[in-house]
Design a protein around this motif. Structure first.
Motif, mmCIF file in Angstrom:
data_model
loop_
_atom_site.group_PDB
_atom_site.id
_atom_site.type_symbol
_atom_site.label_atom_id
_atom_site.label_comp_id
_atom_site.label_asym_id
_atom_site.label_seq_id
_atom_site.Cartn_x
_atom_site.Cartn_y
_atom_site.Cartn_z
ATOM 1 N N PRO A 143 0.842 -1.204 0.000
ATOM 2 C CA PRO A 143 0.000 0.000 0.000
ATOM 3 C C PRO A 143 0.877 1.255 0.000
ATOM 4 O O PRO A 143 1.997 1.262 0.522
ATOM 5 C CB PRO A 143 -0.788 -0.121 1.304
ATOM 6 C CG PRO A 143 -0.673 -1.548 1.718
ATOM 7 C CD PRO A 143 0.629 -2.042 1.196
ATOM 8 N N LEU A 144 0.342 2.324 -0.560
ATOM 9 C CA LEU A 144 1.040 3.603 -0.594
ATOM 10 C C LEU A 144 0.466 4.523 0.485
ATOM 11 O O LEU A 144 -0.737 4.522 0.742
ATOM 12 C CB LEU A 144 0.874 4.260 -1.965
ATOM 13 C CG LEU A 144 1.365 3.447 -3.168
ATOM 14 C CD1 LEU A 144 0.991 4.168 -4.472
ATOM 15 C CD2 LEU A 144 2.855 3.191 -3.094
ATOM 16 N N ALA A 145 1.350 5.292 1.124
ATOM 17 C CA ALA A 145 0.896 6.261 2.126
ATOM 18 C C ALA A 145 0.055 7.325 1.434
ATOM 19 O O ALA A 145 0.558 8.081 0.589
ATOM 20 C CB ALA A 145 2.090 6.875 2.834
ATOM 21 N N PHE A 146 -1.218 7.380 1.762
ATOM 22 C CA PHE A 146 -2.168 8.199 1.010
ATOM 23 C C PHE A 146 -1.866 9.689 1.110
ATOM 24 O O PHE A 146 -2.072 10.438 0.156
ATOM 25 C CB PHE A 146 -3.588 7.914 1.515
ATOM 26 C CG PHE A 146 -4.669 8.540 0.683
ATOM 27 C CD1 PHE A 146 -5.102 7.941 -0.490
ATOM 28 C CD2 PHE A 146 -5.269 9.736 1.056
ATOM 29 C CE1 PHE A 146 -6.093 8.505 -1.272
ATOM 30 C CE2 PHE A 146 -6.263 10.315 0.291
ATOM 31 C CZ PHE A 146 -6.674 9.701 -0.884
ATOM 32 N N ASP A 147 -1.386 10.137 2.262
ATOM 33 C CA ASP A 147 -1.176 11.567 2.484
ATOM 34 C C ASP A 147 0.251 12.019 2.189
ATOM 35 O O ASP A 147 0.565 13.201 2.351
ATOM 36 C CB ASP A 147 -1.565 11.929 3.918
ATOM 37 C CG ASP A 147 -3.040 11.646 4.192
ATOM 38 O OD1 ASP A 147 -3.881 12.182 3.449
ATOM 39 O OD2 ASP A 147 -3.342 10.874 5.118
ATOM 40 N N GLU A 148 1.089 11.103 1.740
ATOM 41 C CA GLU A 148 2.472 11.442 1.374
ATOM 42 C C GLU A 148 2.509 11.951 -0.066
ATOM 43 O O GLU A 148 1.927 11.335 -0.968
ATOM 44 C CB GLU A 148 3.363 10.201 1.515
ATOM 45 C CG GLU A 148 4.765 10.355 0.981
ATOM 46 C CD GLU A 148 5.542 11.428 1.695
ATOM 47 O OE1 GLU A 148 6.079 12.318 0.992
ATOM 48 O OE2 GLU A 148 5.607 11.393 2.943
ATOM 49 N N GLY A 150 5.617 12.899 -1.457
ATOM 50 C CA GLY A 150 6.958 12.660 -1.977
ATOM 51 C C GLY A 150 7.060 11.295 -2.617
ATOM 52 O O GLY A 150 6.075 10.566 -2.769
ATOM 53 N N LYS A 151 8.279 10.921 -2.997
ATOM 54 C CA LYS A 151 8.508 9.636 -3.644
ATOM 55 C C LYS A 151 8.354 8.495 -2.639
ATOM 56 O O LYS A 151 8.789 8.602 -1.493
ATOM 57 C CB LYS A 151 9.912 9.599 -4.251
ATOM 58 C CG LYS A 151 10.097 10.565 -5.408
ATOM 59 C CD LYS A 151 11.504 10.472 -5.977
ATOM 60 C CE LYS A 151 11.677 11.409 -7.165
ATOM 61 N NZ LYS A 151 13.052 11.343 -7.726
ATOM 62 N N GLN A 152 7.729 7.404 -3.102
ATOM 63 C CA GLN A 152 7.551 6.215 -2.275
ATOM 64 C C GLN A 152 8.143 5.025 -3.024
ATOM 65 O O GLN A 152 7.645 4.633 -4.078
ATOM 66 C CB GLN A 152 6.080 5.972 -1.965
ATOM 67 C CG GLN A 152 5.409 7.136 -1.248
ATOM 68 C CD GLN A 152 4.008 6.794 -0.776
ATOM 69 O OE1 GLN A 152 3.783 5.790 -0.096
ATOM 70 N NE2 GLN A 152 3.052 7.652 -1.107
ATOM 71 N N ALA A 153 9.223 4.481 -2.479
ATOM 72 C CA ALA A 153 9.895 3.354 -3.126
ATOM 73 C C ALA A 153 9.138 2.065 -2.850
ATOM 74 O O ALA A 153 8.695 1.803 -1.727
ATOM 75 C CB ALA A 153 11.326 3.236 -2.615
ATOM 76 N N ASP A 154 8.977 1.273 -3.896
ATOM 77 C CA ASP A 154 8.286 -0.009 -3.822
ATOM 78 C C ASP A 154 9.098 -0.995 -4.657
ATOM 79 O O ASP A 154 9.888 -0.600 -5.525
ATOM 80 C CB ASP A 154 6.863 0.142 -4.386
ATOM 81 C CG ASP A 154 6.033 -1.123 -4.292
ATOM 82 O OD1 ASP A 154 5.426 -1.350 -3.235
ATOM 83 O OD2 ASP A 154 5.991 -1.882 -5.291
ATOM 84 N N ALA A 155 8.915 -2.291 -4.405
ATOM 85 C CA ALA A 155 9.646 -3.293 -5.177
ATOM 86 C C ALA A 155 9.373 -3.192 -6.674
ATOM 87 O O ALA A 155 10.191 -3.626 -7.491
ATOM 88 C CB ALA A 155 9.299 -4.688 -4.677
ATOM 89 N N VAL A 173 -1.896 8.987 -9.468
ATOM 90 C CA VAL A 173 -0.983 7.970 -8.955
ATOM 91 C C VAL A 173 0.037 7.698 -10.064
ATOM 92 O O VAL A 173 -0.332 7.278 -11.167
ATOM 93 C CB VAL A 173 -1.740 6.690 -8.573
ATOM 94 C CG1 VAL A 173 -0.777 5.617 -8.064
ATOM 95 C CG2 VAL A 173 -2.790 7.008 -7.504
ATOM 96 N N VAL A 174 1.299 7.982 -9.771
ATOM 97 C CA VAL A 174 2.366 7.962 -10.770
ATOM 98 C C VAL A 174 3.390 6.894 -10.411
ATOM 99 O O VAL A 174 3.803 6.793 -9.253
ATOM 100 C CB VAL A 174 3.058 9.344 -10.847
ATOM 101 C CG1 VAL A 174 4.158 9.352 -11.894
ATOM 102 C CG2 VAL A 174 2.031 10.436 -11.114
ATOM 103 N N ARG A 175 3.788 6.112 -11.398
ATOM 104 C CA ARG A 175 4.816 5.093 -11.191
ATOM 105 C C ARG A 175 5.984 5.365 -12.138
ATOM 106 O O ARG A 175 5.791 5.437 -13.356
ATOM 107 C CB ARG A 175 4.252 3.701 -11.451
ATOM 108 C CG ARG A 175 5.295 2.585 -11.417
ATOM 109 C CD ARG A 175 4.658 1.263 -11.787
ATOM 110 N NE ARG A 175 5.647 0.218 -11.955
ATOM 111 C CZ ARG A 175 5.370 -1.030 -12.350
ATOM 112 N NH1 ARG A 175 4.118 -1.362 -12.616
ATOM 113 N NH2 ARG A 175 6.318 -1.924 -12.482
ATOM 114 N N ASP A 176 7.167 5.517 -11.582
ATOM 115 C CA ASP A 176 8.376 5.748 -12.379
ATOM 116 C C ASP A 176 8.176 6.867 -13.388
ATOM 117 O O ASP A 176 8.586 6.776 -14.548
ATOM 118 C CB ASP A 176 8.814 4.458 -13.086
ATOM 119 C CG ASP A 176 9.267 3.387 -12.104
ATOM 120 O OD1 ASP A 176 9.718 3.743 -11.004
ATOM 121 O OD2 ASP A 176 9.160 2.193 -12.442
ATOM 122 N N GLY A 177 7.500 7.928 -12.951
ATOM 123 C CA GLY A 177 7.304 9.091 -13.785
ATOM 124 C C GLY A 177 6.119 9.035 -14.725
ATOM 125 O O GLY A 177 5.803 10.034 -15.383
#
Length: 278
Positions: A143-148, A150-155, A173-177
């Protein structure tokens, strides 16, 4: 949100079956750590698939029916099915889980239809809010921190949840730009998604009617069947193999996804690995 959705409508027996399906123990506390574990285990156990559309099976947006499809029939589904079922499990375990509507963003930036996708806003017992999504195919593992913001690193990559200027609180919701979908943060009820689900299971313009996909996260990559092609990604290396006979195809569904099929789905168009929700 209905009273049923707020309280969690699953019996203890149903919760037990669901947890067994995803290979998870019942968490002692509905906190962030347990949510991460449940989210990842769900992705590793329950495939993203649209087989029902091509098997002529009815898709009913009913919480109990969808939980039974995942936990008893041991099938997967697409976003409306998987995230509805997962939300029901989370509520029964003590989380607050709300349904959010999103519109998928295409490569040209064009947004999809309203209620194109369903995601979840989950609040844990410590009051932290999370964007959970087990129904978008190849997406974030946790899960992604909803209120963050900044960048959130995931596998699976680096994610950003960003505000969309000029909207009423919409979020991309953006992944790798690359923007994946545009999320509306206002909670919805399951009935709101009926039109979107109907479109995606009936329209010739829907990705889901134009091809068969079954895809599952693995410990070292991903395995998918698109039409009659088997795709495997291991440590970033992708291979593909044609499944030439019906028996090969049935065996692949059975061995890789635990899906036993009496008949095979039609495959009008071959789809590639990692196809996301529409």
């Amino acid at each position: 949100m209905t009273d049923h959705e707020k309280s969690g409508g699953l019996s203890d027996a149903a919760v037990g079956r669901y947890l067994e399906r995803v290979g998870a123990a019942r968490p002692e506390r509905a906190d962030a750590g347990a949510l991460r574990e449940l989210h990842l285990r769900h992705l590793l156990a329950v495939p993203f698939e649209n087989l029902s559309i091509h098997l002529g099976e009815e898709i009913v947006l009913d919480e109990k029916a969808l939980v039974d499809k995942v936990a008893v029939a041991r099938r997967g589904g697409f976003c409306y099915e998987l995230n509805t079922a997962f939300a029901a499990l989370l509520r029964a375990l003590g989380y607050r889980a709300e349904l959010l509507q999103a519109r998928v963003l295409g490569p040209d930036g064009r947004v999809g239809i309203p209620y194109d996708h369903m995601a979840l806003l989950v609040q844990d017992v410590d009051g932290r809010r999370w964007l959970a999504d087990v129904g978008f195919g190849d997406h974030s593992h946790l899960p992604l921190a909803f209120d963050e913001r900044g960048k959130q690193a995931d596998a699976s990559g680096v994610f950003v949840i960003r505000d969309v200027p000029g909207t009423d609180g919409d979020l991309d919701v953006v992944r790798d730009g690359t923007p994946r979908y545009r999320l509306e943060p206002r909670p919805r009820v399951l009935a709101d998604f009926e039109a979107g689900a109907w479109y995606h299971r009936t329209s010739p313009a829907s990705h889901f009617t134009r091809g068969v996909i079954c895809s599952l996260l693995t410990e070292d990559g991903r395995v998918s069947i698109g039409g009659r092609t088997l795709y495997r990604t291991v440590a970033g290396e992708r291979t593909e193999r044609e499944l030439g006979t019906d028996e090969e195809l049935r065996e692949a569904y059975r061995e890789l996804f635990g899906i036993v099929l009496d008949k095979l789905p039609a495959a009008p168009v071959k789809r590639g690995e990692g196809d996301r929700n529409p």
